[in-house]
Design a protein around this motif. Structure first.
Motif, mmCIF file in Angstrom:
data_model
loop_
_atom_site.group_PDB
_atom_site.id
_atom_site.type_symbol
_atom_site.label_atom_id
_atom_site.label_comp_id
_atom_site.label_asym_id
_atom_site.label_seq_id
_atom_site.Cartn_x
_atom_site.Cartn_y
_atom_site.Cartn_z
ATOM 1 N N MET A 188 0.810 -1.211 0.000
ATOM 2 C CA MET A 188 0.000 0.000 0.000
ATOM 3 C C MET A 188 0.845 1.263 0.000
ATOM 4 N N VAL A 189 1.964 1.228 0.697
ATOM 5 C CA VAL A 189 2.807 2.418 0.858
ATOM 6 C C VAL A 189 3.908 2.497 -0.190
ATOM 7 N N HIS A 190 4.502 1.356 -0.518
ATOM 8 C CA HIS A 190 5.755 1.371 -1.277
ATOM 9 C C HIS A 190 5.599 0.927 -2.733
ATOM 10 N N LYS A 191 4.399 0.819 -3.234
ATOM 11 C CA LYS A 191 4.204 0.449 -4.636
ATOM 12 C C LYS A 191 4.916 1.456 -5.544
ATOM 13 N N GLU A 192 5.713 0.945 -6.459
ATOM 14 C CA GLU A 192 6.422 1.807 -7.396
ATOM 15 C C GLU A 192 5.417 2.423 -8.364
ATOM 16 N N PRO A 193 5.302 3.742 -8.406
ATOM 17 C CA PRO A 193 4.286 4.371 -9.262
ATOM 18 C C PRO A 193 4.659 4.314 -10.742
ATOM 19 N N SER A 194 3.621 4.236 -11.553
ATOM 20 C CA SER A 194 3.794 4.288 -13.005
ATOM 21 C C SER A 194 2.560 4.954 -13.595
ATOM 22 N N ARG A 195 2.431 4.932 -14.898
ATOM 23 C CA ARG A 195 1.246 5.520 -15.531
ATOM 24 C C ARG A 195 -0.013 4.732 -15.212
ATOM 25 N N THR A 196 0.131 3.477 -14.758
ATOM 26 C CA THR A 196 -1.042 2.616 -14.564
ATOM 27 C C THR A 196 -1.221 2.129 -13.129
ATOM 28 N N ILE A 197 -0.334 2.480 -12.232
ATOM 29 C CA ILE A 197 -0.456 2.022 -10.848
ATOM 30 C C ILE A 197 0.169 3.051 -9.920
ATOM 31 N N SER A 198 -0.308 3.090 -8.670
ATOM 32 C CA SER A 198 0.244 4.034 -7.690
ATOM 33 C C SER A 198 0.139 3.429 -6.301
ATOM 34 N N PRO A 199 0.821 4.016 -5.318
ATOM 35 C CA PRO A 199 0.584 3.605 -3.927
ATOM 36 C C PRO A 199 -0.854 3.940 -3.520
ATOM 37 N N MET A 200 -1.321 3.280 -2.473
ATOM 38 C CA MET A 200 -2.657 3.567 -1.955
ATOM 39 C C MET A 200 -2.668 4.750 -1.001
ATOM 40 N N ILE A 201 -1.514 5.123 -0.482
ATOM 41 C CA ILE A 201 -1.381 6.332 0.321
ATOM 42 C C ILE A 201 -0.690 7.376 -0.548
ATOM 43 N N ASP A 202 -1.402 8.444 -0.855
ATOM 44 C CA ASP A 202 -0.815 9.473 -1.693
ATOM 45 C C ASP A 202 0.416 10.058 -0.992
ATOM 46 N N PRO A 203 1.583 10.011 -1.643
ATOM 47 C CA PRO A 203 2.819 10.447 -0.975
ATOM 48 C C PRO A 203 2.822 11.914 -0.576
ATOM 49 N N GLU A 204 2.157 12.757 -1.354
ATOM 50 C CA GLU A 204 2.143 14.189 -1.047
ATOM 51 C C GLU A 204 1.115 14.546 0.014
ATOM 52 N N HIS A 205 -0.104 14.039 -0.156
ATOM 53 C CA HIS A 205 -1.207 14.445 0.728
ATOM 54 C C HIS A 205 -1.371 13.549 1.949
ATOM 55 N N LYS A 206 -0.698 12.404 1.950
ATOM 56 C CA LYS A 206 -0.766 11.460 3.077
ATOM 57 C C LYS A 206 -2.212 11.015 3.338
ATOM 58 N N GLN A 207 -2.929 10.779 2.245
ATOM 59 C CA GLN A 207 -4.317 10.323 2.332
ATOM 60 C C GLN A 207 -4.507 9.048 1.514
ATOM 61 N N ILE A 208 -5.456 8.247 1.942
ATOM 62 C CA ILE A 208 -5.845 7.068 1.184
ATOM 63 C C ILE A 208 -6.493 7.526 -0.125
ATOM 64 N N VAL A 209 -6.142 6.881 -1.224
ATOM 65 C CA VAL A 209 -6.694 7.280 -2.516
ATOM 66 C C VAL A 209 -7.962 6.492 -2.816
ATOM 67 N N PHE A 210 -8.732 6.985 -3.781
ATOM 68 C CA PHE A 210 -9.944 6.269 -4.160
ATOM 69 C C PHE A 210 -9.607 4.918 -4.782
ATOM 70 N N SER A 211 -8.646 4.905 -5.679
ATOM 71 C CA SER A 211 -8.162 3.666 -6.284
ATOM 72 C C SER A 211 -6.752 3.907 -6.801
ATOM 73 N N PRO A 212 -5.859 2.925 -6.689
ATOM 74 C CA PRO A 212 -4.467 3.165 -7.056
ATOM 75 C C PRO A 212 -4.191 3.024 -8.549
ATOM 76 N N ASN A 213 -5.153 3.394 -9.362
ATOM 77 C CA ASN A 213 -4.935 3.396 -10.808
ATOM 78 C C ASN A 213 -5.232 4.804 -11.324
ATOM 79 N N PRO A 214 -4.196 5.539 -11.676
ATOM 80 C CA PRO A 214 -4.405 6.906 -12.171
ATOM 81 C C PRO A 214 -5.401 6.905 -13.336
ATOM 82 N N PRO A 215 -6.309 7.912 -13.385
ATOM 83 C CA PRO A 215 -6.390 9.111 -12.542
ATOM 84 C C PRO A 215 -7.222 8.948 -11.270
ATOM 85 N N ALA A 216 -7.730 7.732 -10.983
ATOM 86 C CA ALA A 216 -8.538 7.537 -9.778
ATOM 87 C C ALA A 216 -7.722 7.675 -8.497
#
Length: 416
Positions: free
Chosen positions: A194-222
């Protein structure tokens, strides 16, 4: 004469101080948090609605109906031919990470290890990605019939959050086994992803690194917005204490979530929208017509606020938020399921799930109308029929929290 005056003045001061204590201590009428005291209060008993035996019987009968009742009209839990099991969303004919993780945490609270292990085996083997960029994440949606194919491989992070908490509680209550039943290791592996997922155009961590909030879904743009009901500061507080890594991060995430409840609540109604930006503004999307409204996901926010306060009592803003939100509902001639953010009704029907969540909120309310919301949950029949998935699970969670049967297993002060 002077002595009498001094006594009167002394008594008056004592009365004033006592009144001020109760006013400013708000929900601290429960004296200390569950973490400090190890005690989880039975609010049905505290409000004089039922006795201990009646509450235990209701909790047990509700669990039996929802998990082992009539297959066509009552139950949510089903076993597969392979011996594992799943929670079925009856109305949409699918299996969701939300329901699976709720089912697991309910099973821990009911001390039902057999059902817990069947649900976890299904989730681990059929829902969790074992390789690729999604490794460690769970598909949020499967078909509810064999061979249980993935309908959507992406994740809804509230599922991961509840999987983690259920696994940690299981390890604390029953001890850890081996392999996938080493519950706490599995929980920490999910947290790491959840924290350390390597971000890419199609995947992201579940905790937004900047805002320190849980995201809606870890697939950009969600991943660019959040769901207020995914914010679970009570869980984050336990991860500060129990996680193997990122403990300071979880402390910050808990703090940010508490602040976020103030940001995302409407200033007049106290309502929350289903989705919101990281700065708390309603967030509208094309795939959910209720995203900018106070609707079904939103029901859960009051529970998250109240449980955090019951367990840790670190933020008195929780009491104010709950009082405002329940005050809005108490003023309605009829409580419906969907409102605009500023409180205009959008449908003409209510929801048993909302009844249950408002009852949890009432446990920290300092207003006279609090008892009404607890009474409504007590009087509510166990949901059955087509819509029993979401209504039933939140009804069960509500009963567990309000009865004091949703406990912090692993708290060294816990009194069972």
């Amino acid at each position: 004469m002077k002595k009498t005056i001094y006594i009167i003045i002394g008594v008056s001061v004592l009365v004033v101080l006592t009144v001020l204590f109760f006013v400013f201590s708000g929900s601290r009428l429960f004296k200390s948090s569950a973490w400090e005291s190890g005690k989880h209060i039975n609010f049905f008993v505290k409000f004089g609605i039922a006795d201990e035996e009646e509450v235990r019987a209701k909790v047990q009968s509700t669990y039996q109906q929802l998990f082992f009742g009539n297959e066509m009209t009552q139950r949510l839990f089903y076993e597969t031919a392979d011996g594992d099991g799943f929670i079925s969303s009856i109305d949409s004919r699918d299996i969701r990470s939300e329901g699976m993780s709720y089912g697991m945490i309910i099973a821990v609270m009911m001390d039902d290890k057999d059902t817990f292990d069947k649900l976890w085996t299904f989730a681990k083997n059929r829902m969790q990605h074992q390789d690729g960029e999604k490794k460690g994440y769970f598909a949020w949606q499967l078909r509810n019939e064999a061979p249980y194919v993935m309908l959507d491989p992406y994740s809804a992070p509230d599922g991961e959050e509840y999987f983690v908490m259920a696994l940690l509680f299981a390890g604390k209550r029953w001890g850890n086994g081996s392999g996938i039943y080493d519950y706490e290791t599995e929980a920490n592996d999910i947290l790491h992803a959840m924290v350390h997922k390597e971000p890419s155009r199609t995947i992201s961590p579940m905790i937004d690194p900047e805002h320190k909030q849980i995201v809606f879904s870890p697939n950009p743009p969600a991943a660019g917005f959040t769901d207020p009901s995914y914010h679970l500061p009570a869980f984050y507080e336990l991860w500060v204490r129990w996680a193997k890594e990122d403990n300071e991060l979880w402390n910050e995430v808990a703090r940010v979530s508490r602040d976020y409840f103030t940001l995302a609540a409407h200033p007049e109604t106290g309502l929350f929208t289903e989705y919101a930006s990281f700065d708390g503004k309603p967030y509208k999307v094309s795939f959910n017509s209720s995203s900018h409204l106070s609707a079904f996901d939103s029901f859960r926010v009051i529970q998250n606020i109240a449980v955090d306060h019951l367990w840790f009592a670190t933020d008195e803003r929780a009491v104010e938020a709950v009082n405002k939100l329940l005050g809005f509902y108490a003023a309605q001639p009829t409580i419906v399921a969907v409102y605009s953010h500023d409180g205009k009704p959008k449908v003409n029907y209510g929801s048993p799930a909302l009844v249950a969540m408002n009852a949890v909120g009432a446990t920290i309310s300092t207003e006279d109308f609090a008892k009404r919301f607890v009474e409504e949950l007590w009087a509510q029949p166990t949901p059955a029929g087509r819509w029993r998935y979401y209504n039933g699970l939140l009804h069960m969670l509500g009963l567990l929290h309000v009865s004091g049967e949703f406990k912090i297993y692993g708290n060294p002060e816990l009194r069972e």
